[in-house]
Design an enzyme around this catalytic site. Structure first.
Site, PDB file in Angstrom:
ATOM      1  N   CYS A   2       0.824  -1.190   0.000  1.00 17.50           N
ATOM      2  CA  CYS A   2       0.000   0.000   0.000  1.00 17.50           C
ATOM      3  C   CYS A   2       0.865   1.250   0.000  1.00 17.50           C
ATOM      4  O   CYS A   2       2.086   1.191  -0.014  1.00 17.50           O
ATOM      5  CB  CYS A   2      -0.918   0.013   1.224  1.00 17.50           C
ATOM      6  SG  CYS A   2      -1.861  -1.504   1.445  1.00 17.50           S
ATOM      7  N   ARG A  50      -4.793   1.301  -0.997  1.00 14.15           N
ATOM      8  CA  ARG A  50      -4.684  -0.138  -0.767  1.00 14.15           C
ATOM      9  C   ARG A  50      -4.483  -0.930  -2.057  1.00 14.15           C
ATOM     10  O   ARG A  50      -5.193  -0.730  -3.044  1.00 14.15           O
ATOM     11  CB  ARG A  50      -5.950  -0.654  -0.071  1.00 14.15           C
ATOM     12  CG  ARG A  50      -5.846  -2.131   0.334  1.00 14.15           C
ATOM     13  CD  ARG A  50      -7.134  -2.656   0.920  1.00 14.15           C
ATOM     14  NE  ARG A  50      -6.959  -3.990   1.501  1.00 14.15           N
ATOM     15  CZ  ARG A  50      -7.950  -4.817   1.801  1.00 14.15           C
ATOM     16  NH1 ARG A  50      -9.195  -4.454   1.586  1.00 14.15           N
ATOM     17  NH2 ARG A  50      -7.686  -5.996   2.314  1.00 14.15           N
ATOM     18  N   LEU A  51      -3.526  -1.830  -1.999  1.00 15.52           N
ATOM     19  CA  LEU A  51      -3.391  -2.917  -2.966  1.00 15.52           C
ATOM     20  C   LEU A  51      -3.789  -4.176  -2.217  1.00 15.52           C
ATOM     21  O   LEU A  51      -3.067  -4.630  -1.323  1.00 15.52           O
ATOM     22  CB  LEU A  51      -1.961  -3.027  -3.488  1.00 15.52           C
ATOM     23  CG  LEU A  51      -1.665  -4.207  -4.430  1.00 15.52           C
ATOM     24  CD1 LEU A  51      -2.476  -4.102  -5.715  1.00 15.52           C
ATOM     25  CD2 LEU A  51      -0.185  -4.295  -4.744  1.00 15.52           C
ATOM     26  N   SER A  52      -4.942  -4.730  -2.534  1.00 13.69           N
ATOM     27  CA  SER A  52      -5.495  -5.837  -1.753  1.00 13.69           C
ATOM     28  C   SER A  52      -4.732  -7.122  -2.028  1.00 13.69           C
ATOM     29  O   SER A  52      -4.640  -7.569  -3.179  1.00 13.69           O
ATOM     30  CB  SER A  52      -6.976  -6.032  -2.098  1.00 13.69           C
ATOM     31  OG  SER A  52      -7.708  -4.850  -1.853  1.00 13.69           O
ATOM     32  N   ILE A  54      -4.237  -9.611   1.141  1.00 13.78           N
ATOM     33  CA  ILE A  54      -4.751 -10.518   2.168  1.00 13.78           C
ATOM     34  C   ILE A  54      -6.075  -9.965   2.685  1.00 13.78           C
ATOM     35  O   ILE A  54      -6.208  -8.745   2.886  1.00 13.78           O
ATOM     36  CB  ILE A  54      -3.736 -10.671   3.323  1.00 13.78           C
ATOM     37  CG1 ILE A  54      -2.498 -11.443   2.845  1.00 13.78           C
ATOM     38  CG2 ILE A  54      -4.351 -11.380   4.520  1.00 13.78           C
ATOM     39  CD1 ILE A  54      -1.394 -11.557   3.881  1.00 13.78           C
ATOM     40  N   GLU A  77       3.495  -6.391   4.743  1.00 14.72           N
ATOM     41  CA  GLU A  77       2.874  -7.686   5.054  1.00 14.72           C
ATOM     42  C   GLU A  77       3.481  -8.214   6.350  1.00 14.72           C
ATOM     43  O   GLU A  77       4.700  -8.158   6.531  1.00 14.72           O
ATOM     44  CB  GLU A  77       3.115  -8.716   3.939  1.00 14.72           C
ATOM     45  CG  GLU A  77       2.567  -8.328   2.572  1.00 14.72           C
ATOM     46  CD  GLU A  77       1.055  -8.295   2.500  1.00 14.72           C
ATOM     47  OE1 GLU A  77       0.400  -8.830   3.422  1.00 14.72           O
ATOM     48  OE2 GLU A  77       0.526  -7.723   1.520  1.00 14.72           O
ATOM     49  N   ASP A 100      -3.794  -8.801   8.425  1.00  9.60           N
ATOM     50  CA  ASP A 100      -2.580  -8.632   9.222  1.00  9.60           C
ATOM     51  C   ASP A 100      -2.508  -7.240   9.837  1.00  9.60           C
ATOM     52  O   ASP A 100      -1.872  -7.044  10.870  1.00  9.60           O
ATOM     53  CB  ASP A 100      -1.326  -8.929   8.388  1.00  9.60           C
ATOM     54  CG  ASP A 100      -1.254  -8.131   7.091  1.00  9.60           C
ATOM     55  OD1 ASP A 100      -2.262  -7.520   6.691  1.00  9.60           O
ATOM     56  OD2 ASP A 100      -0.176  -8.133   6.463  1.00  9.60           O
ATOM     57  N   ILE A 291      13.199 -11.388 -17.964  1.00 12.48           N
ATOM     58  CA  ILE A 291      13.361 -10.648 -19.206  1.00 12.48           C
ATOM     59  C   ILE A 291      14.654 -11.084 -19.868  1.00 12.48           C
ATOM     60  O   ILE A 291      15.616 -11.476 -19.213  1.00 12.48           O
ATOM     61  CB  ILE A 291      13.352  -9.123 -18.995  1.00 12.48           C
ATOM     62  CG1 ILE A 291      14.438  -8.695 -18.016  1.00 12.48           C
ATOM     63  CG2 ILE A 291      11.995  -8.637 -18.542  1.00 12.48           C
ATOM     64  CD1 ILE A 291      14.584  -7.194 -17.921  1.00 12.48           C
ATOM     65  N   SER A 363      11.264 -12.333  -4.766  1.00  8.92           N
ATOM     66  CA  SER A 363      12.537 -12.065  -5.435  1.00  8.92           C
ATOM     67  C   SER A 363      13.679 -12.662  -4.629  1.00  8.92           C
ATOM     68  O   SER A 363      13.511 -13.057  -3.478  1.00  8.92           O
ATOM     69  CB  SER A 363      12.751 -10.551  -5.599  1.00  8.92           C
ATOM     70  OG  SER A 363      13.365  -9.993  -4.453  1.00  8.92           O
TER      71      SER A 363
END
EC number: 6.3.5.4
Length: 630
Positions: A2, A50-52, A54, A77, A100, A291, A363
């Site tokens: 987020c 917000r990027l949803s 969880i 997270e 969380d 890539i 990553s």
């Protein structure tokens, strides 16, 4: 993942302007395109995008405890949130969501400032406790998630996930910090806690800040550091066995998500290790992204394909032109302050590709820092062996003289390029390492800056950043010391900043299991001989992976995301370099000795010297100045 922002009046009196808070929040819309909201009361304003990932149906922020006396905005997270919820429920806390975020709220109620020691994850958050009139901000241990803050001219404490959010506030001055300029042209980024602007700070990794209404503004407090506490002696077999178990645990903890999840796969050791581990933890094929470059000299996609085929992943690869310089102006807006890691370009592209398939990607970042995988680690230890054979009183005049008289020979074979080595040998470990990692050495920066700007520096030098960390190092071991220096400077300032901005520009969450703090703590206690053995970096990590990955993956030369800067600046970007570096923006800043800037451009484009790294730094700085003036 987020974006968070906030305005807090330490006096507890001011009415926060909704329009200002909204503008700050929307400036980070890209970090959280799913939804956003604000909370305001006298003296406090909090915003969230917000990027949803969880608990998609609930968990909206700002989020409150059950009686509304505590409110939080949170970016990141928490991987152990279910265990925390169970423990806190047993202590009488009532949960309304399965997110969380709510676990942090109740952890703060239960343990106060010490709540951060209970959190396993990546995070930056702010909590307002109405009953105690306390405002609390925190950043995760390694600095995976960013947090910027400042005191505005009206006395309010303002913060945000990105610098651009703070710059939206009308009461924040934009005065460039000369010390930050000196640091940028040494490191290629502005290290924590400084930013390019005076009075604007990054909250350092592993730090918290507690502000109480009506009390003086305190300094941030450190709650964690990389311990480097040696373990009891371990055999190779025991070390590889435990390392395998700890790697599996770290990766598994990072795979919790309610959205599509995958991984970056470059074909290098670290990303391949993460993918191989993920494949052993799920019945479904792992989504992998990489890539390729259309020039074989820069392409390692064949190795990524080898790992993908071995583990039967759903592999997606796109080819990028090695002359992919269309992003030059995008980078200035992405990073908000000068940032000179050219691998930001391919990082941006792989995040762009990954977001087409997944919302969360794991990553392999952190492997080189944990296990001494960089070439510079080998060089530093070779130099240290020479230092150990003679006292500084002998080394300093001898190698200092050789470093002065030896020519700078970019054109020569590597074994003849001894000037930098001689200069490093005339210094102690920390100074020599700083000299080795400096993109622009002291002698070059001394010529780069104008006399007027050098006066503003008042003798300040960028080594002071690394020197302060060296003085606080928890270890006397030389290799561990330079690993510690990397973890305090390069890792948060370059690697994690690069990935955070590139990923969030595409609303992609990137997780880094090799930087799980429990994993980092354990690895830091391994003896240096298990990390760097002879010329083999990551020795114990590679031994651990031999049953999972081929020698082609484990033991070939490290490649990385290379960009052909030298040829760009003599070819397709030749004119752009001249217009940017010799034009009015740099000249009017008063910072630079324009005769030396012109000399660098002429010597590089004629092929007499390789000034590609300094030219790239100046290009990025010129782009920043243009954006800052807009």
């Amino acid at each position: 993942m987020c974006g968070i922002v906030g305005i807090f009046d330490p006096r507890g009196e001011r009415q926060i302007e909704r329009q200002t808070l909204h503008a700050m929040n929307e400036r980070q819309h890209h970090r959280g395109p799913d939804e956003g909201d604000l909370y305001l009361e006298t003296g406090v304003g909090l915003g969230h995008r917000r990027l949803s990932v969880i608990d998609l149906s609930s968990g909206q922020q700002p989020l409150f405890n059950e009686d509304g006396s505590v409110v939080i905005v949170f970016n990141g997270e928490i991987y152990n949130f279910r265990e925390l919820m169970a423990e806190l429920s047993g202590r009488g806390h009532v949960f309304r969501t399965h997110s969380d975020t709510e676990a942090i709220v109740h952890a703060w109620e239960e343990w106060g400032e010490a709540c951060v020691s209970r959190l396993r994850g990546m995070f930056a958050f702010a909590i307002w406790g109405r009953n105690t009139k306390t405002f609390f901000v925190a950043r995760d241990r390694l600095g995976i998630k960013p947090l910027y803050y400042a005191l505005a001219d009206d006395g309010c404490f303002i913060f945000g996930s990105e610098l651009k959010a703070l710059l939206t506030h009308p009461e924040l001055k934009r005065a460039i910090d000369p010390f930050a300029v000196e640091e940028y042209f040494a490191y290629g980024y502005v290290p924590e806690p400084r930013t390019i602007y005076q009075g604007v700070h990054k909250l350092e990794p592993g730090h918290t800040l507690t502000i109480r209404v009506g009390q003086p503004m305190p300094k941030p407090q450190r709650y964690w550091d990389v311990p480097f506490q040696p373990h009891a002696p371990l055999s190779i077999d025991d070390a590889t066995r435990e390392l395998h178990e700890r790697l599996r645990d770290a990766v598994q903890s990072h795979m919790v998500a309610d959205v599509p999840l995958g991984a970056f796969l470059s074909g290098g050791v670290d990303s391949s290790a993460v993918v191989a581990t993920m494949a052993g933890l799920t019945k479904e094929p792992v989504n992998t992204c990489s890539i390729a470059f259309n020039d074989p000299a820069y392409d390692e996609s064949v190795y990524a394909t080898q790992v993908a085929e071995q583990y039967k992943t759903r592999h997606h690869c796109e080819t990028v032109d090695k002359d992919d310089y269309a992003l030059l102006d995008t980078l200035a807006d992405l990073y908000d302050e000068p940032f000179a890691d050219s691998s930001a370009i391919p990082t941006y592209r792989v995040c762009e590709l990954a977001r087409k398939r997944v919302t969360v990607a794991l990553s392999g970042d952190g492997g080189d820092e944990n296990f001494a995988g960089y070439r510079r680690h080998r060089l530093a230890m070779a130099e240290q062996r020479v230092r150990s054979t003679m006292p500084l009183a002998v080394r300093k005049p001898l190698f200092g003289l050789l470093g002065t008289v030896y020519p700078k020979a970019d054109w020569a074979p590597r074994f003849l390029r001894a000037k930098t080595t001689f200069e490093a040998l005339s210094r102690d470990l920390a100074e020599g390492y700083f000299h080795g990692v400096s993109v622009m050495p002291d002698r070059v920066r001394a010529r780069l800056f104008s006399p007027a700007f050098r006066t503003k520096l008042q003798g300040y030098g960028a080594f002071e950043v690394m020197g302060a960390h060296a003085a606080n190092s928890p270890t006397d071991d030389p290799l561990s010391t330079i690993q510690y220096l990397d973890m305090k400077t390069w890792l948060p300032g370059d690697i994690l900043t690069k990935v955070d901005r590139a990923s969030m520009a595409h609303a992609l969450e990137v997780r880094v299991p090799l930087l799980d703090h429990e994993f980092v703590e354990w690895v830091s206690g391994l003896p240096s001989s298990l990390k760097l053995r002879g010329q083999e970096g990551k020795y114990i990590f590679k031994k651990t992976l031999e049953s999972q990955l081929s020698n082609d993956i484990l033991y070939r030369d490290k490649m990385g995301f290379s960009i052909p800067l030298a040829s760009w600046f003599r070819g397709p970007l030749r004119q752009r370099v001249r217009e940017a570096l010799l034009g009015p923006v740099l000249a009017d800043s008063g910072i630079f000795n324009m005769e030396f800037v012109s000399e660098m451009v002429e010597q590089h484009q004629s092929g007499r010297r390789d000034y590609s790294a300094p030219i790239w730094m100046l290009l990025m700085f010129e782009a920043f100045l243009r954006k800052d003036a807009a």
